[in-house]
Design a protein around this motif. Sequence first.
Motif, PDB file in Angstrom:
ATOM      1  N   THR A  15       0.834  -1.202   0.000  1.00 55.01           N
ATOM      2  CA  THR A  15       0.000   0.000   0.000  1.00 55.01           C
ATOM      3  C   THR A  15       0.871   1.256   0.000  1.00 55.01           C
ATOM      4  N   VAL A  56       4.337   1.543  -0.517  1.00 58.81           N
ATOM      5  CA  VAL A  56       5.305   1.616  -1.610  1.00 58.81           C
ATOM      6  C   VAL A  56       4.607   1.877  -2.941  1.00 58.81           C
ATOM      7  N   GLY A  57       3.367   1.417  -3.054  1.00 53.88           N
ATOM      8  CA  GLY A  57       2.623   1.632  -4.295  1.00 53.88           C
ATOM      9  C   GLY A  57       2.013   3.006  -4.428  1.00 53.88           C
ATOM     10  N   ASP A  58       2.126   3.820  -3.399  1.00 54.47           N
ATOM     11  CA  ASP A  58       1.574   5.173  -3.427  1.00 54.47           C
ATOM     12  C   ASP A  58       2.660   6.147  -3.883  1.00 54.47           C
ATOM     13  N   PRO A  59       2.532   6.731  -5.080  1.00 56.50           N
ATOM     14  CA  PRO A  59       3.573   7.633  -5.592  1.00 56.50           C
ATOM     15  C   PRO A  59       3.834   8.843  -4.706  1.00 56.50           C
ATOM     16  N   SER A  95       4.006   8.695  -1.469  1.00 58.40           N
ATOM     17  CA  SER A  95       4.684   8.245  -0.259  1.00 58.40           C
ATOM     18  C   SER A  95       6.198   8.231  -0.466  1.00 58.40           C
ATOM     19  N   ARG A  96       6.933   8.633   0.553  1.00 57.17           N
ATOM     20  CA  ARG A  96       8.398   8.586   0.445  1.00 57.17           C
ATOM     21  C   ARG A  96       8.880   7.146   0.330  1.00 57.17           C
ATOM     22  N   SER A 121       7.890   5.062  -1.736  1.00 61.09           N
ATOM     23  CA  SER A 121       7.952   4.701  -3.159  1.00 61.09           C
ATOM     24  C   SER A 121       9.263   5.126  -3.813  1.00 61.09           C
ATOM     25  N   THR A 122      10.065   5.924  -3.119  1.00 63.08           N
ATOM     26  CA  THR A 122      11.300   6.444  -3.718  1.00 63.08           C
ATOM     27  C   THR A 122      12.531   5.612  -3.383  1.00 63.08           C
ATOM     28  N   ARG A 165      15.069   2.648  -3.503  1.00 64.70           N
ATOM     29  CA  ARG A 165      15.468   1.632  -4.486  1.00 64.70           C
ATOM     30  C   ARG A 165      16.222   0.503  -3.796  1.00 64.70           C
ATOM     31  N   ASN A 198      13.214  -4.668   0.590  1.00 60.77           N
ATOM     32  CA  ASN A 198      11.750  -4.573   0.539  1.00 60.77           C
ATOM     33  C   ASN A 198      11.109  -5.933   0.296  1.00 60.77           C
TER      34      ASN A 198
END
Length: 245
Positions: free
Chosen positions: A151, A153-156, A158-159, A161-162, A164, A169
């Motif tokens: 939820t 990580v899939g939200d652009p 949300s920090r 999601s940035t 790598r 993860n």
Amino acid sequence: MTEKKIALVTGANKGIGKEIARQLAEAGYRVLVGSRDLGRGQQAAAELNEAAGGGPDLRAIQLDVTDPKSVQAAADTIANNHGRLDVLINNAAILPAEDSAVSEIDPDVLRTAFETNVVGLVAVTQALLPLLRKAERARVVNLSTSLASFTLVGDPSSRMSTRRTFAYNATKAAVNMATVMLANELRGTGIVVNAADPGNCATDMGGWEAARTPAQGAAVAVRLATLDADGPTGQVHAEEGQLPW
């Protein structure tokens, strides 16, 4: 005098694991400080005992979660010395320095991360489950992260999601699945299984510039380890409460 409950914390010679061990000992548990290097575990246990004036009861135990012989030897030692295990904290994990995005990560880095963070966790849990079953009300806590939340990580926006860090993860997402599936297996047995997100803490893994202290990060794991009989199971919690999958 009430007999002390027995807790094992893997990877407890430093960082959040060491702090979890300290807080459980302060709460009256006899804590086994699991460490791949026995000498470092002994040093950590001695430091914690000394800092607390000798009151807490912390003892080192050699445990390399990636070595089946070490895992079995630790389980045998706990069985022989204590006959049961009341709390298992699966804290040992790695965040590879070479961790990267899905498009760039070396498959060998991914394999190494899964070997420690997932296979090792499952191996330790399997070896100690018979001892957990002998406790009156056992608790299992797996260390996870909000970076394992689909939820978040899939939200652009949300920090999360940035970042790598695919190996970290992905392995922690697998830890979450192990948590909920084991909780389902053990419903009705008195054994409660949850995952704890300590947040980004000032440790070797989190980075020393992180705002949260190891003590703050450890608190949620300790809370889940000391849940009452009516506490939740099969969930992942952070300081602010339950996290989404």
